[in-house]
Write a protein that holds these residues in place. Structure first.
Motif, PDB file in Angstrom:
ATOM      1  N   CYS A 130       0.821  -1.214   0.000  1.00  0.00           N
ATOM      2  CA  CYS A 130       0.000   0.000   0.000  1.00  0.00           C
ATOM      3  C   CYS A 130       0.858   1.270   0.000  1.00  0.00           C
ATOM      4  N   HIS A 131       1.844   1.312   0.899  1.00  0.00           N
ATOM      5  CA  HIS A 131       2.604   2.546   1.117  1.00  0.00           C
ATOM      6  C   HIS A 131       3.814   2.693   0.197  1.00  0.00           C
ATOM      7  N   GLY A 132       4.238   1.610  -0.461  1.00  0.00           N
ATOM      8  CA  GLY A 132       5.446   1.666  -1.263  1.00  0.00           C
ATOM      9  C   GLY A 132       6.682   1.561  -0.392  1.00  0.00           C
ATOM     10  N   TYR A 156       5.429   6.463  -0.342  1.00  0.00           N
ATOM     11  CA  TYR A 156       4.622   7.660  -0.583  1.00  0.00           C
ATOM     12  C   TYR A 156       4.436   8.423   0.731  1.00  0.00           C
ATOM     13  N   THR A 157       4.920   9.643   0.771  1.00  0.00           N
ATOM     14  CA  THR A 157       4.845  10.472   1.969  1.00  0.00           C
ATOM     15  C   THR A 157       4.294  11.847   1.619  1.00  0.00           C
ATOM     16  N   LEU A 171      -2.331  11.702   2.786  1.00  0.00           N
ATOM     17  CA  LEU A 171      -1.666  10.900   1.766  1.00  0.00           C
ATOM     18  C   LEU A 171      -2.646  10.587   0.641  1.00  0.00           C
ATOM     19  N   VAL A 172      -2.361  11.084  -0.547  1.00  0.00           N
ATOM     20  CA  VAL A 172      -3.222  10.777  -1.688  1.00  0.00           C
ATOM     21  C   VAL A 172      -2.509   9.897  -2.719  1.00  0.00           C
ATOM     22  N   PRO A 189     -14.499   3.713  -2.575  1.00  0.00           N
ATOM     23  CA  PRO A 189     -14.511   4.626  -1.429  1.00  0.00           C
ATOM     24  C   PRO A 189     -13.092   4.946  -0.961  1.00  0.00           C
ATOM     25  N   GLY A 190     -12.832   6.218  -0.664  1.00  0.00           N
ATOM     26  CA  GLY A 190     -11.533   6.627  -0.166  1.00  0.00           C
ATOM     27  C   GLY A 190     -10.485   6.878  -1.234  1.00  0.00           C
ATOM     28  N   MET A 191     -10.866   6.753  -2.523  1.00  0.00           N
ATOM     29  CA  MET A 191      -9.909   6.937  -3.619  1.00  0.00           C
ATOM     30  C   MET A 191     -10.403   8.059  -4.538  1.00  0.00           C
ATOM     31  N   ASP A 192     -10.540   9.254  -3.972  1.00  0.00           N
ATOM     32  CA  ASP A 192     -11.156  10.349  -4.717  1.00  0.00           C
ATOM     33  C   ASP A 192     -10.349  10.763  -5.949  1.00  0.00           C
ATOM     34  N   TYR A 193      -9.018  10.747  -5.860  1.00  0.00           N
ATOM     35  CA  TYR A 193      -8.195  11.130  -7.014  1.00  0.00           C
ATOM     36  C   TYR A 193      -8.320  10.104  -8.138  1.00  0.00           C
TER      37      TYR A 193
END
Length: 442
Positions: A130-132, A156-157, A171-172, A189-193
């Motif tokens: 998820c975070h890379g 991703y930070t 965090l997007v 849900p939660g992935m607006d971009y």
């Protein structure tokens, strides 16, 4: 009587001095290495973590914590030779009571908005999926891809987001990795971009020119696995000035942002229109195409696994993309016919129907309703330049017209041999409705 020998100093005494000095330096160096091996960076984090737990939850809780190198190993999602050791330093991710601004970020409990952690338990998904970042690493510089370390998939930070001028306090960019499993969701849900980017891809009919998910047009490059393309495949020569002036990192992600901003500048000769995307839309689209990677996850991790299976069959050549395209056309056409029937019963206004079809069939992808050229000619006043029969035939019998009609063949040559196409078939009745709409563009 013995003859006295004159004392002669060793001519090579300085060689000994150099050997002693060099040996002393090696001794110091070995001492540093030995000290670091006994006191690695992660141990210092764990000492600090113990102090935080003692302060927040009490010494009794701190005594129960098991210290040492920690890791999560799930070969199904990480591969047989990779483990996530992030929790060696981020020890508080699953400990309740370590929320709040008074706890250093590295030690905080992982947030759980809308129960996301309940659906994505750490022991199953790990951290880097998820975070890379680099899961096996045990230093911040190596794990987070810090300055001076070039990793293809850095963590991703918020700091990274600042480099790309993303003005968000959350965090997007992590949504790039979320879409590995949610690729075929219309909306997540939660992935607006990512949701915004998917909406744009539909509205702009990007599949008209690009192969996406195994099928589409061939005017532009295939995008099915755009996120897997190497940095070396992208030409930065036309954006060097922008990178320096706007202080942007030289990465593929930046290249995509600049390309969505001005396609012709980044790729001279490109027929891709300049849609005037907003800053958020450019970032969202760059995130979406970077998420399109060929990642092999087990079925239970995937949303809409049947569609991933179809894509796999296309990749393996077991079914042809053309067959999928045909099924899609039939499905889309059925939906469009239902919409058309609904509109006919609610309104007899053929012009309004044509206006809707102009967008739904993807005409607006290549044609402006003004005189301005896009991929194809602007359509303002087209009904005054061409006959009704010619326009209707061009809309629903495109290939035949481009192959046989002299005017259509001349236009094809004028517009770089980019053939007019549609992944959503148009009937003669629909073409007549579109013509009625074009009559209003005077």
């Amino acid at each position: 009587m013995e003859e006295k020998k004159e004392f002669v100093p060793d001519r090579y005494w300085y060689d000994s001095l150099w050997i002693y000095a060099f040996g002393f330096i090696i001794l110091i160096f070995m001492g540093i290495v030995f000290y670091r091996s006994l006191n690695p960076e992660w141990k210092n984090y764990q000492k600090e973590f113990k102090k935080v737990v003692e302060k927040k939850l009490g010494p009794d809780v701190a005594k129960k914590i098991d210290f040492g190198i920690k890791q999560i190993w799930n070969p199904d999602i990480m591969g047989p030779n990779i483990a996530d050791r992030c929790i060696t330093c981020h020890m508080g991710v699953e400990i309740k009571g370590l929320e709040g601004e008074d706890v250093p970020v590295v030690f905080r409990t992982h947030p759980n908005p809308d129960g996301i952690m309940d659906k994505h338990p750490i022991e199953k998904f790990g951290c880097t999926s998820c975070h890379g970042g680099q899961g096996p690493a045990l230093t911040v510089k190596q794990a987070h891809a810090g300055k001076g370390v070039r990793w293809l998939w850095p963590v991703y930070t918020r700091e990274m987001q600042k480099h790309y001028k993303i003005q968000e306090n959350r965090l997007v960019m992590i949504q790039i990795n979320c879409n590995h499993c949610h690729r075929f969701d219309k909306e997540t849900p939660g992935m607006d971009y990512i949701n915004l980017a998917k909406q744009i891809v539909q509205e702009k009919n990007c599949r008209q020119c690009h192969v996406i998910d195994g099928y589409g047009g061939n005017i532009g490059p295939a995008l099915t696995y755009e996120g897997d393309k190497s940095h070396e495949l992208f030409d930065f020569s036309h954006v060097e000035a922008d990178l320096e002036e706007r202080e942007l990192p030289k990465t593929v992600f930046t290249w995509h942002i600049l390309h969505f901003e001005n396609p012709q500048k980044v790729v001279p000769g490109s027929v891709m229109p300049n849609y005037g995307f907003s800053d958020k839309e450019k970032v969202a689209l760059a995130m979406l195409v970077m998420s399109w990677r060929k990642i092999k996850y087990p079925v239970e991790y995937l949303s809409n696994p049947d569609k991933y299976y179809v894509l796999k069959l296309i990749d393996e050549g077991r079914i042809k993309a053309k067959e999928i395209e045909l099924v899609s056309k039939v499905s889309l056409n059925n939906v469009d016919m239902k919409k058309q029937d609904t509109m006919k019963t609610s309104s007899t206004n053929l012009t309004e129907l044509g206006k809707k079809l102009f967008s739904e069939k993807g005409c607006n992808t290549c044609h402006n309703i003004t005189e301005q050229k896009l991929v194809g000619p602007g359509l303002k006043g087209v009904t005054q330049r061409r006959t009704k029969d010619w326009i209707i035939s061009m809309i629903y019998k495109t290939d035949s017209m481009l192959n046989n009609d002299p005017i259509a063949k001349q236009l094809l040559k004028e517009y770089n041999n980019v053939r007019m196409m549609s992944l959503k078939p148009v009937s003669k009745e629909e073409a007549e409705a579109i013509y009625e709409y074009l009559k209003t563009l005077k």
